[in-house]
Design a protein around this motif. Sequence first.
Motif, PDB file in Angstrom:
ATOM      1  N   ASP A  41      15.006   5.877 -13.432  1.00  0.00           N
ATOM      2  CA  ASP A  41      15.303   5.446 -12.059  1.00  0.00           C
ATOM      3  C   ASP A  41      14.398   6.117 -11.022  1.00  0.00           C
ATOM      4  O   ASP A  41      14.779   6.293  -9.864  1.00  0.00           O
ATOM      5  CB  ASP A  41      16.772   5.710 -11.720  1.00  0.00           C
ATOM      6  N   THR A  42      13.172   6.474 -11.427  1.00  0.00           N
ATOM      7  CA  THR A  42      12.204   7.067 -10.497  1.00  0.00           C
ATOM      8  C   THR A  42      12.011   6.159  -9.277  1.00  0.00           C
ATOM      9  O   THR A  42      11.934   4.936  -9.395  1.00  0.00           O
ATOM     10  CB  THR A  42      10.856   7.291 -11.204  1.00  0.00           C
ATOM     11  N   ILE A  43      11.903   6.778  -8.090  1.00  0.00           N
ATOM     12  CA  ILE A  43      11.609   6.068  -6.851  1.00  0.00           C
ATOM     13  C   ILE A  43      10.095   6.057  -6.658  1.00  0.00           C
ATOM     14  O   ILE A  43       9.448   7.104  -6.632  1.00  0.00           O
ATOM     15  CB  ILE A  43      12.285   6.735  -5.639  1.00  0.00           C
ATOM     16  N   ALA A  44       9.510   4.869  -6.519  1.00  0.00           N
ATOM     17  CA  ALA A  44       8.053   4.725  -6.397  1.00  0.00           C
ATOM     18  C   ALA A  44       7.645   4.722  -4.932  1.00  0.00           C
ATOM     19  O   ALA A  44       7.915   3.772  -4.198  1.00  0.00           O
ATOM     20  CB  ALA A  44       7.607   3.428  -7.067  1.00  0.00           C
ATOM     21  N   LEU A  45       6.989   5.796  -4.521  1.00  0.00           N
ATOM     22  CA  LEU A  45       6.478   5.916  -3.148  1.00  0.00           C
ATOM     23  C   LEU A  45       4.983   6.208  -3.197  1.00  0.00           C
ATOM     24  O   LEU A  45       4.475   7.015  -2.428  1.00  0.00           O
ATOM     25  CB  LEU A  45       7.227   7.017  -2.387  1.00  0.00           C
ATOM     26  N   TRP A  46       4.279   5.541  -4.097  1.00  0.00           N
ATOM     27  CA  TRP A  46       2.873   5.901  -4.315  1.00  0.00           C
ATOM     28  C   TRP A  46       1.937   4.749  -4.000  1.00  0.00           C
ATOM     29  O   TRP A  46       1.557   4.580  -2.847  1.00  0.00           O
ATOM     30  CB  TRP A  46       2.672   6.477  -5.718  1.00  0.00           C
ATOM     31  N   VAL A  47       1.524   3.963  -5.002  1.00  0.00           N
ATOM     32  CA  VAL A  47       0.430   3.003  -4.824  1.00  0.00           C
ATOM     33  C   VAL A  47       0.678   2.081  -3.627  1.00  0.00           C
ATOM     34  O   VAL A  47       1.820   1.756  -3.282  1.00  0.00           O
ATOM     35  CB  VAL A  47       0.230   2.182  -6.121  1.00  0.00           C
ATOM     36  N   ALA A  48      -0.420   1.646  -2.994  1.00  0.00           N
ATOM     37  CA  ALA A  48      -0.331   0.963  -1.700  1.00  0.00           C
ATOM     38  C   ALA A  48      -0.003  -0.516  -1.835  1.00  0.00           C
ATOM     39  O   ALA A  48      -0.836  -1.387  -1.614  1.00  0.00           O
ATOM     40  CB  ALA A  48      -1.630   1.146  -0.905  1.00  0.00           C
ATOM     41  N   ASP A  49       1.231  -0.795  -2.262  1.00  0.00           N
ATOM     42  CA  ASP A  49       1.774  -2.121  -1.997  1.00  0.00           C
ATOM     43  C   ASP A  49       3.193  -1.962  -1.466  1.00  0.00           C
ATOM     44  O   ASP A  49       3.828  -0.917  -1.629  1.00  0.00           O
ATOM     45  CB  ASP A  49       1.652  -3.076  -3.187  1.00  0.00           C
ATOM     46  N   MET A  50       3.658  -2.963  -0.764  1.00  0.00           N
ATOM     47  CA  MET A  50       4.959  -2.902  -0.104  1.00  0.00           C
ATOM     48  C   MET A  50       6.048  -3.446  -1.032  1.00  0.00           C
ATOM     49  O   MET A  50       5.778  -4.281  -1.890  1.00  0.00           O
ATOM     50  CB  MET A  50       4.951  -3.730   1.178  1.00  0.00           C
ATOM     51  N   ASP A  51       7.275  -3.011  -0.808  1.00  0.00           N
ATOM     52  CA  ASP A  51       8.416  -3.522  -1.556  1.00  0.00           C
ATOM     53  C   ASP A  51       9.170  -4.579  -0.753  1.00  0.00           C
ATOM     54  O   ASP A  51      10.390  -4.708  -0.869  1.00  0.00           O
ATOM     55  CB  ASP A  51       9.346  -2.366  -1.942  1.00  0.00           C
ATOM     56  N   PHE A  52       8.439  -5.315   0.070  1.00  0.00           N
ATOM     57  CA  PHE A  52       9.023  -6.351   0.906  1.00  0.00           C
ATOM     58  C   PHE A  52       8.693  -7.735   0.350  1.00  0.00           C
ATOM     59  O   PHE A  52       7.571  -7.970  -0.117  1.00  0.00           O
ATOM     60  CB  PHE A  52       8.486  -6.260   2.338  1.00  0.00           C
ATOM     61  N   ARG A  53       9.627  -8.646   0.468  1.00  0.00           N
ATOM     62  CA  ARG A  53       9.383 -10.031   0.098  1.00  0.00           C
ATOM     63  C   ARG A  53       8.303 -10.603   1.014  1.00  0.00           C
ATOM     64  O   ARG A  53       8.293 -10.337   2.219  1.00  0.00           O
ATOM     65  CB  ARG A  53      10.674 -10.832   0.226  1.00  0.00           C
ATOM     66  N   ALA A  54       7.392 -11.384   0.463  1.00  0.00           N
ATOM     67  CA  ALA A  54       6.301 -11.956   1.253  1.00  0.00           C
ATOM     68  C   ALA A  54       6.842 -12.941   2.291  1.00  0.00           C
ATOM     69  O   ALA A  54       7.979 -13.426   2.198  1.00  0.00           O
ATOM     70  CB  ALA A  54       5.300 -12.657   0.332  1.00  0.00           C
ATOM     71  N   ALA A  55       6.014 -13.244   3.271  1.00  0.00           N
ATOM     72  CA  ALA A  55       6.395 -14.150   4.353  1.00  0.00           C
ATOM     73  C   ALA A  55       6.772 -15.519   3.798  1.00  0.00           C
ATOM     74  O   ALA A  55       6.141 -16.027   2.863  1.00  0.00           O
ATOM     75  CB  ALA A  55       5.249 -14.278   5.351  1.00  0.00           C
ATOM     76  N   GLN A  56       7.772 -16.142   4.402  1.00  0.00           N
ATOM     77  CA  GLN A  56       8.253 -17.432   3.925  1.00  0.00           C
ATOM     78  C   GLN A  56       7.160 -18.507   3.894  1.00  0.00           C
ATOM     79  O   GLN A  56       7.097 -19.285   2.933  1.00  0.00           O
ATOM     80  CB  GLN A  56       9.439 -17.903   4.779  1.00  0.00           C
ATOM     81  N   PRO A  57       6.280 -18.593   4.912  1.00  0.00           N
ATOM     82  CA  PRO A  57       5.215 -19.601   4.822  1.00  0.00           C
ATOM     83  C   PRO A  57       4.311 -19.419   3.604  1.00  0.00           C
ATOM     84  O   PRO A  57       3.843 -20.400   3.023  1.00  0.00           O
ATOM     85  CB  PRO A  57       4.441 -19.413   6.135  1.00  0.00           C
ATOM     86  N   ILE A  58       4.073 -18.170   3.204  1.00  0.00           N
ATOM     87  CA  ILE A  58       3.251 -17.908   2.021  1.00  0.00           C
ATOM     88  C   ILE A  58       3.971 -18.365   0.763  1.00  0.00           C
ATOM     89  O   ILE A  58       3.398 -19.042  -0.096  1.00  0.00           O
ATOM     90  CB  ILE A  58       2.891 -16.408   1.942  1.00  0.00           C
ATOM     91  N   LEU A  59       5.252 -18.017   0.654  1.00  0.00           N
ATOM     92  CA  LEU A  59       6.023 -18.424  -0.524  1.00  0.00           C
ATOM     93  C   LEU A  59       6.128 -19.940  -0.601  1.00  0.00           C
ATOM     94  O   LEU A  59       6.036 -20.533  -1.690  1.00  0.00           O
ATOM     95  CB  LEU A  59       7.419 -17.789  -0.470  1.00  0.00           C
ATOM     96  N   LYS A  60       6.296 -20.576   0.547  1.00  0.00           N
ATOM     97  CA  LYS A  60       6.373 -22.040   0.570  1.00  0.00           C
ATOM     98  C   LYS A  60       5.049 -22.666   0.147  1.00  0.00           C
ATOM     99  O   LYS A  60       5.016 -23.665  -0.596  1.00  0.00           O
ATOM    100  CB  LYS A  60       6.751 -22.515   1.973  1.00  0.00           C
ATOM    101  N   THR A  61       3.949 -22.081   0.583  1.00  0.00           N
ATOM    102  CA  THR A  61       2.627 -22.587   0.204  1.00  0.00           C
ATOM    103  C   THR A  61       2.419 -22.494  -1.300  1.00  0.00           C
ATOM    104  O   THR A  61       1.921 -23.438  -1.930  1.00  0.00           O
ATOM    105  CB  THR A  61       1.532 -21.795   0.946  1.00  0.00           C
ATOM    106  N   ILE A  62       2.784 -21.363  -1.898  1.00  0.00           N
ATOM    107  CA  ILE A  62       2.642 -21.202  -3.345  1.00  0.00           C
ATOM    108  C   ILE A  62       3.475 -22.261  -4.078  1.00  0.00           C
ATOM    109  O   ILE A  62       3.020 -22.879  -5.050  1.00  0.00           O
ATOM    110  CB  ILE A  62       3.058 -19.784  -3.770  1.00  0.00           C
TER     111      ILE A  62
END
Length: 386
Positions: A24-45
């Motif tokens: 259950d390690t908490i990852a606060l390292w490599v530079a990506d976010m733990d946020f869901r991508a913007a809805q327009p991007i998800l809709k485009t995909i």
Amino acid sequence: MLYNFDEIIDRRNTGSLKWHYSDDTIALWVADMDFRAAQPILKTIEQVGQHGVLGYTKPTAALYESIINWHGNRYGLALDKQHILFSPGVIPSLVLMMRIFTEVGDAVLVNDPIYAPFMTKVGDNGRQLILSALKEGEGRYQLDLADIEAKIVAHKVKLFLLCNPHNPGGRVWTVDELESLLLICKKHDVAIVSDEIHQDLTLSGHEFIPFLGLAKDYEHKVVSITSMTKTFNVAGIKGSMIFAKDEALIEKISQQQRLSDEHDLNLFAYEVMRSAYEQGDEWLAQALTYIEANINLVCDFLAQHLPDIRVMRPEASYLIWLDCSAYDQDDQTLYDQLRAARVELSAGIQYGNEGQFKMRLNVACPQALLIEGLNRIHAAFNDIKS
């Protein structure tokens, strides 16, 4: 729409680099976010997939227009279609620029500390790595312009790799700093490649200046490289851009790309890029507000519970540079102590000698995860005598 950045999305067992753990390690390292991508991007995909035909593709007029409008409206950078080249990533672009501006054995200058591939790729490609340490004052890094010029002269440097905004220190270099650097490089005929991938993550009270916009009479020696991937948390969809304005230089870059066939992106990358630049500004504004609140949370927590850790507050990005030298531990021990507490940060030593005794903390995650991570950091350092 209102985005929920407090949502905790389980990324374990998905092939995630960041969340590769079996515990259950908490990852606060490599530079990506733990946020869901913007809805327009998800809709485009989704729309691309639903079309059903995933054949060969090329950049559209709408894509070029979205890139031109985004950089013109936000930063005053005037681009035309011919100024924009595509690349699979910023690091491949850095390597490409070394081939454009240098030969094997030539000296390439970078700052210390710096994002690790700036250093490793220089040596990997047979160039001579020259380091200029950044100066620290008033809680932020500064360019040591005298040292930069001295190193250029002493080693006959051919190329300067600039990181703006700076990773890991989070500096957004000012107009005065950039113009002073430009004058030095022009004086000694040194090319400049500016990695600007964190440009859109500039925080309130600071202004990002595109280096290419300052180089009006030196455009044959200046290239900027950037991407939408950090801005919109789509690093898993590879794609970046190279900006250049000199016609002969553009042709030279294009020719070099053709040799390795690295001038195309995939269908999803093109469409995500267009969608992000056309419709992603609302998500980005909300994400930056959330990130700034998390930065405040970290600064307040550490000031209260671990005041011996010196915090370099970022001017851009969601990465905080922490100086842990007061604890008098070697770098591996610091890293291991945190991992034993089931929290992972990026060890500062990988960013160069100036990263010794430092750690890089990623705050682009739901606040509940960040608080749990901070509590584990607190516990780890409580076991170390300062």
